[in-house]
Design a protein around this motif. Structure first.
Motif, mmCIF file in Angstrom:
data_model
loop_
_atom_site.group_PDB
_atom_site.id
_atom_site.type_symbol
_atom_site.label_atom_id
_atom_site.label_comp_id
_atom_site.label_asym_id
_atom_site.label_seq_id
_atom_site.Cartn_x
_atom_site.Cartn_y
_atom_site.Cartn_z
ATOM 1 N N UNK A 131 -8.730 9.003 -3.260
ATOM 2 C CA UNK A 131 -8.811 8.360 -4.230
ATOM 3 C C UNK A 131 -7.398 8.244 -4.983
ATOM 4 N N UNK A 132 -6.384 7.877 -4.227
ATOM 5 C CA UNK A 132 -5.042 7.872 -4.695
ATOM 6 C C UNK A 132 -4.476 6.447 -4.310
ATOM 7 N N UNK A 133 -2.995 6.272 -4.736
ATOM 8 C CA UNK A 133 -2.717 4.979 -4.264
ATOM 9 C C UNK A 133 -3.389 3.714 -4.290
ATOM 10 N N UNK A 134 -3.482 2.968 -3.123
ATOM 11 C CA UNK A 134 -3.941 1.924 -2.971
ATOM 12 C C UNK A 134 -5.389 2.052 -3.126
ATOM 13 N N UNK A 135 -6.068 3.176 -2.561
ATOM 14 C CA UNK A 135 -7.535 3.326 -2.804
ATOM 15 C C UNK A 135 -7.848 3.235 -4.199
ATOM 16 N N UNK A 136 -7.308 3.927 -5.061
ATOM 17 C CA UNK A 136 -7.572 3.894 -6.440
ATOM 18 C C UNK A 136 -7.603 2.619 -7.246
ATOM 19 N N UNK A 137 -6.513 1.798 -6.469
ATOM 20 C CA UNK A 137 -6.696 0.327 -7.094
ATOM 21 C C UNK A 137 -8.005 -0.474 -6.544
ATOM 22 N N UNK A 138 -8.222 -0.033 -5.331
ATOM 23 C CA UNK A 138 -9.398 -0.636 -5.134
ATOM 24 C C UNK A 138 -10.660 -0.350 -5.683
ATOM 25 N N UNK A 139 -10.756 0.963 -5.954
ATOM 26 C CA UNK A 139 -11.913 1.564 -6.539
ATOM 27 C C UNK A 139 -11.996 1.424 -8.039
ATOM 28 N N UNK A 140 -10.879 1.351 -8.636
ATOM 29 C CA UNK A 140 -10.980 1.132 -10.124
ATOM 30 C C UNK A 140 -11.486 -0.356 -10.468
ATOM 31 N N UNK A 186 -12.435 11.569 -6.942
ATOM 32 C CA UNK A 186 -12.690 11.846 -5.595
ATOM 33 C C UNK A 186 -11.583 12.724 -5.108
ATOM 34 N N UNK A 187 -11.436 12.645 -3.820
ATOM 35 C CA UNK A 187 -10.135 13.431 -2.879
ATOM 36 C C UNK A 187 -9.057 12.920 -3.734
ATOM 37 N N UNK A 188 -8.172 13.585 -4.038
ATOM 38 C CA UNK A 188 -6.875 13.276 -4.648
ATOM 39 C C UNK A 188 -6.790 12.896 -6.196
ATOM 40 N N UNK A 189 -8.129 12.796 -6.492
ATOM 41 C CA UNK A 189 -8.168 12.914 -8.103
ATOM 42 C C UNK A 189 -9.735 13.315 -8.333
#
Length: 777
Positions: free
Chosen positions: A222-231, A465-468
């Motif tokens: 849940x870093x980078x672009x995955x964080x953008x998607x989930x947030x 999640x993973x990465x945060x």
């Protein structure tokens, strides 16, 4: 093996939010985009290799009125990926259908029978989602019957890739996409982004919600672009217009306005997953694309029933797998359990739970028709499943997956051989340190810190999640009360701290049964809000628990400090500048050789240092005269009275006034670089208001028991100050008291009520503390 606790300590001038960001190595410049990523931060989809080819082929299908079949997987990621493309194609007027293989009958990935079925349905193009990257032969077969195939997948690539119209996978060679950790639905979202070209549309908000659920469920970083998607997905879910997701949240008891990553991971995702695990993945897709609320509620209730069925089956398999492992293989480095009686739909969850229980890589294999075993694996840090399965390719029918999770298909008669070979590989890679679970604690909290402000900070740091990872906190030296065991099997633990805060520990009965709860404990927890019956409670989700350090000796010495005044003054000589410059941090102190004398100057530092060493399972000596351990802690000593020759290293909590007061002719002096204040009379003697408050509490009962640490926290005074109050009251013949070092308490007996106003400054106890002001001179 006991879990190892590692505490990431907060600097004295550091607020909690800054500390949590620093732990995650996020600097001030990066914090804005980390805390508030927007859809504008999404990367251009055209940086993905073959994206232009894929968009062109989809547009060709649209203009020629060709039928596209979206071929998915039966987990949350696959179901979500199918739903994203179906909604996108429907919006764009593209003819589309979907196909998800039956988990038990067909298994994971593309198969030739499914390709034949899809051809008969009239499809001209197959787009795989969340699968296909290893389906070289199957895609070659599709070409022979004039079916085009586009592969979109996020799993690890093997050396040979399918000969498809286009492959969208950021992990393939020559793909320059800067972010490699998208899940299948994340990649489906990138295709939608390229086709729709409007990130601010209502449709794109719906799609990002679906991708958000899959990204959390698939346990990707849940870093980078995955964080953008989930947030952004979480923000959109709070006011979602998706009928199916609304219905599922309602049936599941989730208040959409409070939805977070935990709600998705532990409530929504398992329910969607249950449709695939129990053989009806099309129900999950149908729910997400449904437009009628009443129909959606009916579907959501069916899913709720499937989830309960899944839980029953899963529990039975878990218990049987534990029995098998305990009987034959719990000492192996890789655990393998197999049976002909298990449902392959739930073995992934069981593998996860077994890995959590034993902290070892685990394979769970369900043997089905024709003696073919379908297995699911989960791993720990240090053992890459995909890389190590590559070494055993000849032993398997097929496999796929990631570093931490994988699926295998294997003949039953090769399972024993596989178990032997993978354990031989593990012998070369894993050692006992890999199996000790490390619990990284972000910060130590006090009870007063557990409040809505802290929860607000955590909400800003979402998603976790993973990465945060979700922050872990600890409370130390806390006496649990009002606790009970709950649940059908009494495996869960619950304790009420007050009307607004509770502790809950799921499946922690084995851990708690080994600890005497009559004495204080230290415990690690996650912090969250529990909403039930329209009432919000702060919930401490228990992760680990152990007995607190036995402070009996330390408390006695603290009391002696007031009674006997051991620390009268310091020598007048100076510490040389060279010695002053030898500053070290806590980790460096742990690496010092031989016997160490640790000198502290406040109660707070005294107990803090004891606790910090306790985190590393180090028990220091606090009785200087009987020093036997490698670590001895002493509070504000008379330096001239110490025999320093028996120590290899002397470590002083930094304090300029202290350092300028002493001279020790030694090259082994180290200064621990944590600011510590000198004890002053004003710090020890409480305010008159505090005396009055404690007096009122005592007068309410004839006999009362105070737990020292909790009392000091409540009145916001040090332990020394608490003993000063008791000694003053004893001198005035108001009370008598007995120090119970074993449980860190004081039993107080009321003798007389105070008559008239007293000048507390005139008591012998407070008068005799005046000389401590010599520290200032």
């Amino acid at each position: 093996m006991k879990n190892k606790w590692l505490l990431r300590e907060k600097g004295q001038e550091e607020d909690l939010k800054s500390h949590l960001l620093n732990v995650r190595q996020i600097n001030i410049e990066e914090s804005k985009s980390f805390l508030n990523p927007t859809k504008a931060d999404l990367i251009s989809p055209y940086l993905l290799k073959d994206m232009e080819k894929v968009v062109n082929r989809i547009n060709t299908a649209k203009y020629k009125s060709q039928l596209i079949c979206i071929y998915g997987d039966y987990d949350v990621d696959g179901i979500s990926s199918v739903s994203i493309l179906l909604k996108t194609f429907n919006f764009l007027g593209i003819n589309s259908i979907f196909y998800i293989p039956k988990r038990i009958e067909e298994g994971y990935g593309i198969n030739t029978q499914a390709i034949d079925t899809i051809k008969k349905m009239g499809a001209d193009l197959i787009i795989t989602v969340d699968c296909g990257i290893t389906s070289v032969d199957e895609i070659e077969y599709a070409k022979t019957i004039d079916l085009d195939v586009i592969v979109t997948d996020h799993h690890e690539c093997k050396e040979i890739l399918p000969d498809a119209i286009g492959i969208i996978n950021p992990k393939q060679d020559e793909c320059e996409y800067p972010y490699k950790h998208l899940c299948g639905a994340g990649i489906a979202l990138k295709i939608a982004q390229a086709l729709i070209e409007d990130n601010d549309s209502a449709l794109f908000d719906e799609l990002i919600e679906i991708a958000c659920i899959a990204t959390i469920a698939d346990i990707v970083e849940l870093s980078g672009e995955n964080r953008v998607i989930v947030k952004n997905g979480l923000l959109s879910l709070k006011k979602t217009i998706n009928i199916g997701l609304k219905a599922l949240m309602e049936v599941s008891g989730i208040n959409s306005s409070n939805i977070n990553s935990s709600n998705i991971a532990f409530i929504l995702a398992p329910r969607i997953n249950s449709t695939g695990r129990m053989g009806t993945p099309e129900l999950g897709v149908s729910l997400i694309i449904e437009d009628d609320f009443e129909e959606a509620v009916i579907m959501a209730r069916k899913i709720e029933e499937l989830n309960r069925e899944r839980q029953t089956v899963e529990l039975k398999i878990f218990e049987e797998a534990v029995a098998l492992i305990e009987q034959k293989s719990k000492n192996n480095k890789i655990l393998i359990a197999s049976s002909k009686n298990w449902h392959s739909g739930v073995i992934g969850i069981v593998a996860s739970k077994l890995t959590e229980k034993y902290n070892k890589p685990t394979f769970v294999i369900a043997i089905e028709d024709e003696n073919i075993g379908k297995g699911s694996a989960r791993s720990i840090d240090g053992f890459n499943l995909f890389e190590n399965l590559l070494k055993l390719d000849e032993c398997l029918i097929k496999f796929g997956g990631h570093n931490q999770a994988a699926g295998i298909t294997i003949h039953e008669d090769r399972i024993a051989e596989f178990e032997l070979m993978i354990n031989e590989i593990a012998e070369e890679i894993l050692n006992k340190n890999h199996f000790q679970r490390i619990i990284e604690i972000d910060s130590k909290l006090k009870l007063k810190d557990i409040n809505s402000n802290t929860l607000k900070i955590l909400n800003e740091l979402e998603p976790f999640g993973i990465g945060n990872r979700k922050p872990l906190f600890c409370l130390t030296n806390y006496k649990l009360s009002n606790y009970k065991y709950i649940g059908k099997m009494k495996k869960h633990f619950k304790s009420e701290i007050n009307d607004d805060i509770e502790i809950i520990g799921f499946n922690k009965h084995e851990l708690i049964n080994n600890i005497d709860l009559n004495f204080p404990v230290d415990f690690v927890f996650e912090l969250e809000i529990n909403s039930f019956n329209n009432k919000d409670k702060i919930q401490l989700l228990l992760r680990d628990l152990r007995s607190s350090y036995n402070y009996s000796e330390a408390l006695k010495i603290m009391h002696d400090y007031i009674l006997k005044f051991k620390a009268l003054t310091l020598a007048k000589n100076q510490l040389t500048k060279t010695d002053k410059d030898k500053k070290i941090n806590f980790d460096e102190m742990l690496c010092l050789y031989g016997k160490k004398l640790l000198i502290v100057n406040t109660c707070e530092s005294y107990f803090s240092l004891i606790e910090r060493l306790h985190f590393y399972n180090i028990k220091p000596t606090v009785d200087f005269e009987n020093s036997i351990n490698d670590y001895t802690i002493i509070l504000s000593p008379i330096i001239d009275n110490l025999d320093l020759s028996r120590y290899n290293n002397i470590v002083i909590y930094q304090s300029d006034s202290f350092l300028s007061s002493i001279n020790i002719e030694s090259q082994n002096i180290k200064v621990l670089s944590i600011t510590d204040k000198i004890i002053h009379t004003k710090d020890i003697v409480p305010s008159r208001e505090t005396f009055i408050s404690l007096y009122k509490v005592i007068m309410n009962k004839l006999n009362i028991k105070f737990y020292i640490f909790e009392t000091c926290e409540y009145f916001r005074i040090s332990e020394l100050s608490f003993f000063v109050i008791l000694e003053v009251f004893k001198e005035l013949r108001i009370i008598d008291f007995e120090l119970n070092c074993s449980d860190g308490s004081v039993s107080v007996k009321t003798i007389n009520k105070l008559i008239g106003k007293k000048n507390l400054d005139e008591t012998k106890t407070i008068k005799s503390l005046d000389f401590i002001n010599l520290y200032d001179k």
